[in-house]
Design a protein around this motif. Structure first.
Motif, PDB file in Angstrom:
ATOM      1  N   GLN A  38       2.869  -3.275  -0.977  1.00  0.00           N
ATOM      2  CA  GLN A  38       3.600  -2.262  -1.740  1.00  0.00           C
ATOM      3  C   GLN A  38       2.811  -1.827  -2.971  1.00  0.00           C
ATOM      4  OE1 GLN A  38       4.762  -5.147  -0.744  1.00  0.00           O
ATOM      5  NE2 GLN A  38       6.672  -4.858   0.431  1.00  0.00           N
ATOM      6  N   ASP A  39       2.238  -2.801  -3.682  1.00  0.00           N
ATOM      7  CA  ASP A  39       1.447  -2.468  -4.872  1.00  0.00           C
ATOM      8  C   ASP A  39       0.192  -1.687  -4.499  1.00  0.00           C
ATOM      9  OD1 ASP A  39       3.326  -3.842  -6.326  1.00  0.00           O
ATOM     10  OD2 ASP A  39       2.087  -5.633  -6.627  1.00  0.00           O
ATOM     11  N   SER A  41      -0.228   0.157  -1.903  1.00  0.00           N
ATOM     12  CA  SER A  41       0.189   1.484  -1.454  1.00  0.00           C
ATOM     13  C   SER A  41       0.342   2.431  -2.624  1.00  0.00           C
ATOM     14  CB  SER A  41       1.517   1.374  -0.678  1.00  0.00           C
ATOM     15  OG  SER A  41       1.997   2.652  -0.342  1.00  0.00           O
ATOM     16  N   ARG A  42       0.991   1.953  -3.701  1.00  0.00           N
ATOM     17  CA  ARG A  42       1.162   2.793  -4.887  1.00  0.00           C
ATOM     18  C   ARG A  42      -0.181   3.030  -5.585  1.00  0.00           C
ATOM     19  NH1 ARG A  42       5.919  -0.411  -5.373  1.00  0.00           N
ATOM     20  NH2 ARG A  42       4.790  -1.918  -6.671  1.00  0.00           N
ATOM     21  N   GLN A  43      -0.998   1.985  -5.648  1.00  0.00           N
ATOM     22  CA  GLN A  43      -2.294   2.100  -6.326  1.00  0.00           C
ATOM     23  C   GLN A  43      -3.184   3.145  -5.682  1.00  0.00           C
ATOM     24  OE1 GLN A  43      -4.477  -1.611  -6.520  1.00  0.00           O
ATOM     25  NE2 GLN A  43      -6.414  -0.563  -6.899  1.00  0.00           N
ATOM     26  N   HIS A  44      -3.193   3.178  -4.345  1.00  0.00           N
ATOM     27  CA  HIS A  44      -4.087   4.089  -3.615  1.00  0.00           C
ATOM     28  C   HIS A  44      -3.407   5.388  -3.202  1.00  0.00           C
ATOM     29  CE1 HIS A  44      -7.433   1.233  -3.281  1.00  0.00           C
ATOM     30  NE2 HIS A  44      -6.530   0.298  -3.073  1.00  0.00           N
ATOM     31  N   GLY A  45      -2.104   5.464  -3.416  1.00  0.00           N
ATOM     32  CA  GLY A  45      -1.389   6.681  -3.052  1.00  0.00           C
ATOM     33  C   GLY A  45      -1.346   6.936  -1.560  1.00  0.00           C
ATOM     34  N   SER A  47       0.307   5.360   2.491  1.00  0.00           N
ATOM     35  CA  SER A  47       1.464   4.722   3.093  1.00  0.00           C
ATOM     36  C   SER A  47       1.230   3.222   3.288  1.00  0.00           C
ATOM     37  CB  SER A  47       1.774   5.359   4.443  1.00  0.00           C
ATOM     38  OG  SER A  47       0.746   5.048   5.374  1.00  0.00           O
TER      39      SER A  47
END
Length: 223
Positions: A38-39, A41-45, A47
């Motif tokens: 999840q982290d 995914s957010r870091q790299h933008g 899915s």
């Protein structure tokens, strides 16, 4: 044959994989660090599916652990996997080297000389890459070791070497970081000389010791 262009998901997964692999190899992710999809995914933008695909690929290379019900993590420093990898390499690579010395032709000799020359002339450390081996040196190092064994002519055994090399690369870098006084240059020189002198016993002994020193460096730190 129709060649299909990579999909957007495949390209994103490749980018995430390359970034994470580099971070792990350079020590930006410490041994035992959790790798939360999840982290990431957010870091790299991207899915979760893209991140998981990259993580699974790193698991296959031995650079990431998949933990039961706990996601993913960088392999722990105390993990005895590194000792097992070292044991496997000491069991297999000297055998391949003996085969290369027996079967290798003049082209193999030339390739070994060229690979060693490149390795010897490539700086192991550069200011911009800090205390770890440079990427350029790391690739020259891999090519030298693989070239030594390519004379064996057995593609199946060379594929095994390739998998073990990737899995042991992280341990080798940790060992090098913790043992900066090791004279790898001399080890490689003597290894090349013994191989080209067609001395299988000496070459195998030098290679075994060379592999042992890497895993021994980690064992000393665990004690």
């Amino acid at each position: 044959m129709t060649v299909h262009a990579p999909t957007e998901k495949q390209m994103l997964s490749e980018q995430v994989y390359a970034h994470m692999r580099n971070a792990i190899m350079r020590g930006e992710c410490a041994p035992g660090d959790a790798l939360k999809p999840q982290d990431l995914s957010r870091q790299h933008g991207v899915s979760l599916a893209v991140v998981r695909e990259a993580l699974v690929r790193l698991v296959g290379e031995g650079l990431v652990d998949r933990l039961t019900n706990r996601g993913f993590a960088v392999p722990a420093f105390s993990d005895d996997r590194w000792q097992q990898i070292g044991e496997a390499r000491r069991a297999i690579e000297p055998v391949l080297l003996r085969m290369s010395i027996e079967k290798g032709d003049v082209n193999w000799e030339g390739d070994v000389r060229a690979a060693h020359h490149r390795l010897a002339r490539t700086p192991a450390f550069t200011p911009e890459e800090g205390e770890y081996y440079s990427e350029t040196w790391a690739e020259a190092h891999r090519v030298f070791h693989r070239t030594l064994l390519e004379g064996c002519g057995n593609l199946v055994l060379l594929e095994i070497f390739d998998r073990m090399w990737i899995a042991s690369e992280l341990a080798r870098r940790w060992s090098t970081h913790r043992n900066p006084d090791r004279d790898g240059t001399d080890e490689h020189r003597r290894l090349e000389e013994a191989a080209l002198a067609r001395d299988p016993d000496t070459a195998a002994d030098i290679l075994t010791r060379h592999l042992t020193l890497t895993t021994a460096g980690l064992a000393e730190q665990e004690g």
